[in-house]
Design an enzyme around this catalytic site. Structure first.
Site, short mmCIF file in Angstrom:
data_model
loop_
_atom_site.label_atom_id
_atom_site.label_comp_id
_atom_site.label_asym_id
_atom_site.label_seq_id
_atom_site.Cartn_x
_atom_site.Cartn_y
_atom_site.Cartn_z
N VAL A 1 34.14 148.54 -14.98
CA VAL A 1 34.61 147.74 -16.11
C VAL A 1 36.10 147.41 -15.97
O VAL A 1 36.59 146.49 -16.62
CB VAL A 1 34.34 148.44 -17.46
N CYS B 1 31.66 155.93 -9.47
CA CYS B 1 32.56 155.01 -10.18
C CYS B 1 33.98 155.53 -10.31
O CYS B 1 34.72 155.61 -9.34
CB CYS B 1 31.94 154.62 -11.52
N LYS C 1 28.99 163.46 -11.64
CA LYS C 1 30.30 162.79 -11.68
C LYS C 1 31.40 163.75 -12.16
O LYS C 1 31.29 164.33 -13.25
CB LYS C 1 30.20 161.58 -12.61
N GLU D 1 25.56 153.13 -10.51
CA GLU D 1 25.59 154.17 -11.54
C GLU D 1 24.59 153.77 -12.64
O GLU D 1 24.51 152.58 -12.99
CB GLU D 1 27.03 154.21 -12.09
C1 ACM Z 1 33.09 154.01 -14.82
O1 ACM Z 1 33.41 155.11 -14.34
N1 ACM Z 1 31.83 153.69 -15.03
C2 ACM Z 1 34.11 153.00 -15.13
#
Ligand code: ACM
Length: 258
Positions: free
Chosen positions: A169, A142, A109, A40
C-alpha cells in the site's frame, strides 16, 4: 543451475477464498516454474474490519489451503509460497506457507503493518530457509522488507532466493527491493495484488530482481497475470562486488548495533 521463479499478481475478492484460490491457480496453470510466489493474503483479501472477520477466513497451517497447495505442487512438480491468515488457538498470524510435494512449512510475518496490528500477533517463527530443487529459498512478508535485517538474516542463512508475498500500500517496495537484492546478492520475487478494498488501494508492480539489483520482470499497477524469470541460482552464492570485496566476508558485526 537453472531455476524458474514465478510471481502471481491477482485481484482477490474480499472474503471469497475458494473463488480466489481457483483464480490464482488458473494463472499458474498457463506457465512452468520451479518456485511460485503468490501475494500476502492471496485468497482471503486484506482489509478486514474486525478480528472476527479475519478469523472467519483464517486457517490452521495444516488446514485445507495447505492440502490444496501441496497437491498442486505435487501435480506440477514445483514449490509454492503463498500468504494466508493463520489461526493458531486464539491467535491470528499473517503467515505464508511454503508448499512442496514433500512438505509444508509456515513463516509468520515478523513486522506486522498498520491495522494488521489490531488483529494479528507478530510472528514467532523467525526467518528460515528451505531447499527447493537444490536452491535455498527464504520467505519474508510485505512490510518485513522495510527492515533490512529480514533480508540480511535470510541471506546470511544461505537464501539464494527471497520469496516475498506482499499487499503493498506504500510506494517504496518495488525500488527498495532492488537494494535488498543488491546488498545481499540474492534474487527476490515480490508478488503483490492489485485493486482497491474498502478504500485501500494496492500498487501492483510485482517483480523479480537479480543479485545485481536489476529487474528481470515487473508487472503493471493493475495487471492480473503471472510472470516467470529463468535464473542461474548459483550467482546468488557469490557475494563479491569487486575481486577484493566480499559483502559477507567483509562485514564488521562487532561494530554494528543490535
Ligand atoms: C503490508 O505489510 N501489507 C503493507
Amino acid at each position: 543451475m537453472e531455476f524458474r521463479i514465478g510471481v502471481v499478481q491477482n485481484r482477490p475478492k474480499l472474503l471469497k477464498p475458494a473463488a480466489n484460490v481457483r483464480a490464482a491457480l488458473d494463472l499458474l496453470d498457463r506457465h512452468e516454474a520451479d518456485l511460485w510466489v503468490l501475494p500476502e493474503f492471496f485468497a482471503s483479501g486484506y482489509n478486514f474490519k474486525t478480528k472476527k472477520e479475519a478469523a472467519s477466513v483464517a486457517e490452521k497451517a495444516d488446514g485445507p489451503l495447505s492440502k490444496i497447495l501441496q497437491a498442486y505442487a505435487a501435480k506440477r512438480d514445483c514449490a509454492i509460497v503463498a500468504g494466508f491468515p493463520e489461526k493458531s488457538g486464539a491467535k491470528l498470524y499473517n503467515s505464508a506457507l511454503l508448499a512442496t510435494p514433500a512438505k509444508t512449512r509456515v513463516y509468520r510475518k515478523t513486522h506486522v503493518f498498520g491495522s494488521e496490528k489490531r488483529f494479528f500477533t507478530p510472528g514467532d517463527t523467525g526467518f528460515w530457509v528451505e531447499e527447493v530443487k537444490g536452491v535455498k529459498v527464504g520467505v519474508m512478508i510485505c512490510f518485513d522488507w522495510f527492515f533490512p535485517e529480514s533480508a540480511r538474516t535470510l541471506a546470511l542463512r544461505g537464501a539464494q532466493v527471497i520469496a516475498h508475498p506482499a499487499n503493498l500500500v506504500l510506494p517504496w517496495a518495488p525500488e527498495g527491493m532492488k537494494i535488498r537484492s543488491l546488498e545481499n546478492r540474492v534474487f527476490s520475487a515480490t508478488a503483490d495484488r492489485v485493486g482497491v478494498e474498502r478504500g485501500l488501494g494496492f500498487i501492483g508492480q510485482s517483480q523479480i530482481v537479480s543479485p545485481n539489483g536489476s529487474l528481470l520482470t515487473r508487472l503493471g499497477h493493475d495487471e492480473v497475470r503471472a510472470a516467470v524469470a529463468t535464473v542461474d541460482a548459483w550467482t546468488a552464492k557469490d557475494k563479491k562486488v569487486h575481486p577484493a570485496c566480499d559483502l559477507f566476508a567483509d562485514r564488521r558485526p562487532k561494530l554494528y548495533a543490535h
